[in-house]
Design an enzyme around this catalytic site. Structure first.
Site, PDB file in Angstrom:
ATOM      1  CB  ALA A  54      31.556  48.596  98.755  1.00 26.80           C
ATOM      2  CD  GLN A 109      26.884  41.844  94.022  1.00 27.01           C
ATOM      3  OE1 GLN A 109      27.977  41.442  94.430  1.00 27.01           O
ATOM      4  NE2 GLN A 109      25.753  41.531  94.646  1.00 27.01           N
ATOM      5  CB  SER A 110      31.175  48.182  95.133  1.00 26.40           C
ATOM      6  OG  SER A 110      32.469  48.679  95.419  1.00 26.40           O
ATOM      7  CG  ASN A 111      34.815  43.320  93.345  1.00 17.44           C
ATOM      8  OD1 ASN A 111      34.124  42.403  93.765  1.00 17.44           O
ATOM      9  ND2 ASN A 111      35.052  43.490  92.047  1.00 17.44           N
ATOM     10  CB  ALA A 135      28.422  49.432  91.098  1.00 17.87           C
TER      11      ALA A 135
END
Length: 338
Positions: free
Chosen positions: A79, A75-77, A73
């Protein structure tokens, strides 16, 4: 269960602390609450994905990869930690970000984890909500291979049997810490999404015959789908360990009553939980995973699901950087802001 036979690159600060939450426990009137600080894994502000990436990146290097591709998503942690791991290992990184919330707020679309993705040197590309993200990654990877690159595709959340080994290892770590402290753990609670964290914990704790039940507080899918996803991956992880048939359906429990309107969309309970833990323990949770996980745990405590003398461990999966993507959800009242 010998994890040393699987390739692993050390990326994080392990073991992470296991600490009591005395102020929060008193505030809630019991049970005895503990927190496993996987927000302290160290890689780019930490988080649970670092454990998975230690095994995934080792596999990538074994296959001769020169770049990592993953998705998540906005705000992917995951990523952010993948971008950091790639930077640390001298690999290129391409991240596909899916719009799962529809938010156009620049704080959400450009700040927090997105800013960190770019600071780590990752190339960021956007995809609309509902896209088949695995297919999108495979298409990009095929194009890159045709150009002579050697990409390694990591599924969302790092959630496959290789990545889940990170949480099999976390289960070993937690049981060893508890034994050293003389701590009887009655329940382990955490936020569950892409299934890899819960699947690895379940496979590891069952393999150890620990007797510690795992409760996943869902942040995205309905309960039947979430439990099916976790069970399938836990079974595959156990088979990968050489322990087929180890995990049974009764080992997998998820409560998905705290998702709210959808993945990444704030809830009142999440905001209250984040503020409460910050003010009682000096610990920052995140708005997408651990905040909703803690909101669920607090509500279940207030409903009497746990007894006052039980020891409940909350696994903090990290992601505090995501707070900067949600300024409105945590805005100060006008009189204070003035």
């Amino acid at each position: 269960m010998n994890l040393a036979r699987f390739p692993r690159i050390r990326l994080g600060h392990m073991p992470t602390p296991l600490e009591p939450m005395e102020q929060l426990s008193r505030h809630l009137g019991g049970p005895r609450l503990w927190i496993k600080r996987d927000d302290c894994t160290g890689l780019s502000t930490g988080g649970n994905k670092t454990r998975k990436l230690e095994f995934l990146c080792a596999d990538a290097q074994a296959q001769g990869a020169d770049m990592l591709i993953t998705q998540g998503a906005t705000q992917s942690n995951h990523a952010r930690q993948t971008a950091a791991a790639a930077a640390k290992l001298g690999l290129d990184c391409l991240i596909l970000l899916e719009d799962r919330t529809g938010s156009t707020d620049p704080a959400y679309t450009q700040s927090g984890n997105v800013l960190m993705d770019k600071l780590h040197g990752a190339q960021v590309a956007r995809r609309p909500g509902g896209a088949d993200m695995q297919a999108e990654m495979e298409a990009v990877a095929a194009d890159l291979r045709a150009k002579g690159r050697r990409p390694y595709v990591i599924p969302g959340g790092g959630s496959n049997p290789v990545g889940a080994l990170g949480y099999v290892n976390a289960a070993l770590e937690l049981v060893a810490q508890a034994a050293e402290m003389g701590l009887r753990i009655d329940h382990l609670v955490h936020a569950t999404g892409s299934a890899g964290t819960q699947a690895g914990l379940v496979a590891g704790l069952v393999a150890l015959n620990s007797g510690i039940p795992v409760l996943g507080i869902g942040v995205r899918a309905p309960k039947p789908k979430q439990e099916a996803n976790v069970l399938a991956l836990a079974e595959r992880t156990a088979a990968h360990l050489g322990l087929p048939g180890l995990v049974r359906p009764e080992h997998v429990v998820a409560n998905c009553d705290y998702v709210g309107q959808g993945y990444g969309i704030p809830t009142e309970g999440m905001v209250e939980a984040v503020k409460l833990v910050a003010q009682k323990e000096g610990i920052l949770l995140d708005p997408v995973y651990s905040g909703k996980g803690m909101a669920g745990l607090i509500d279940l405590i207030q409903r009497g699901q746990f007894t006052k003398d039980q020891n409940v461990v909350f696994l903090h999966t990290g992601g505090q950087a995501g707070l900067f993507g949600y300024p409105e959800a945590f805005g100060l009242p006008p009189d204070i802001a003035a």
